[in-house]
Design an enzyme around this catalytic site. Structure first.
Site, PDB file in Angstrom:
ATOM      1  CB  CYS A   1      33.369  47.399  43.313  1.00  0.00           C
ATOM      2  SG  CYS A   1      32.719  47.526  41.653  1.00  0.00           S
TER       3      CYS A   1
ATOM      4  CG  HIS B   1      34.426  47.072  36.444  1.00  0.00           C
ATOM      5  ND1 HIS B   1      33.510  46.204  36.998  1.00  0.00           N
ATOM      6  CD2 HIS B   1      34.815  47.905  37.445  1.00  0.00           C
ATOM      7  CE1 HIS B   1      33.350  46.490  38.283  1.00  0.00           C
ATOM      8  NE2 HIS B   1      34.142  47.514  38.578  1.00  0.00           N
TER       9      HIS B   1
ATOM     10  CG  HIS C   1      38.450  48.325  40.469  1.00  0.00           C
ATOM     11  ND1 HIS C   1      38.243  47.560  41.593  1.00  0.00           N
ATOM     12  CD2 HIS C   1      37.231  48.749  40.061  1.00  0.00           C
ATOM     13  CE1 HIS C   1      36.933  47.528  41.843  1.00  0.00           C
ATOM     14  NE2 HIS C   1      36.306  48.236  40.929  1.00  0.00           N
ATOM     15  CD  GLU C   2      36.751  51.688  37.473  1.00  0.00           C
ATOM     16  OE1 GLU C   2      35.793  51.207  36.829  1.00  0.00           O
ATOM     17  OE2 GLU C   2      36.688  51.882  38.706  1.00  0.00           O
TER      18      GLU C   2
END
Length: 182
Positions: free
Chosen positions: A112, A159, A155-156
């Protein structure tokens, strides 16, 4: 034609600006983002900024609003040039995205831009269906994908919920010093 695959950042009608990527332990990275109005000028500009910033960042396949210091549920993804990619939908941005189906969990190494010194082994679904909205129009779209793109989307979305891959790693033994710096 798949609407997400046909989408282009040009539809936003604004020039993307390059933004600085924040690094852990910045508070914005551990705080759930707020839902956004996909049609608002601020959201449209941020969408363009995310794509522009992702494109100039070597090895970057996705970027979420919290990574540029904005606590919002908005991210972009483009895994089309990555060697691990099977299925992909090109470059796209989603607002207020959620996973509606997920299956086939598998562990893989992740990195990341907001955690540049480490990678981690993270278990994620390898087949997912995600629902979200396109910036500018607010049109609701569904993305059905697998493999590397599925992992990038999760993953995004993490966030946007205030989570880093470090939060999903099985423990300290699953976190590794990054060997290649991008």
């Amino acid at each position: 034609m798949n609407r997400v695959l046909a989408w282009s950042v040009d539809e936003l009608g604004v020039e993307g600006r390059l933004l600085d990527v924040v690094r852990a332990p910045a508070t914005v990275l551990s705080t759930p983002g707020e839902p956004v109005d996909p049609a608002s000028p601020e959201t449209v500009q941020l969408a363009a900024d995310l794509v522009a910033t992702m494109r100039v960042s070597p090895g970057c396949v996705g970027l979420a609003a919290p990574q540029v210091g904005v606590g919002a549920q908005l991210f972009c993804v483009d895994v089309s040039e990555h060697p691990k990619t099977r299925t992909h939908h090109g470059t796209f941005v989603l607002c207020n995205a959620e996973v509606v189906e997920a299956s086939r969990n598998e562990k893989a190494r992740e990195g990341c831009m907001s955690v540049p010194d480490f990678t981690g082994d993270v278990k994620r679904a390898t087949r997912i269906v995600v629902r979200g909205q396109l910036p500018g129009t607010g049109e609701e779209v569904t993305v059905t994908t697998d493999a590397f793109e599925a992992k990038a989307l999760q993953h995004e979305m993490d966030h946007c919920q205030g989570l880093l891959f470090l939060d999903r790693a099985a423990g300290a033994h699953a976190i590794h010093a990054r060997k290649t710096y991008l």
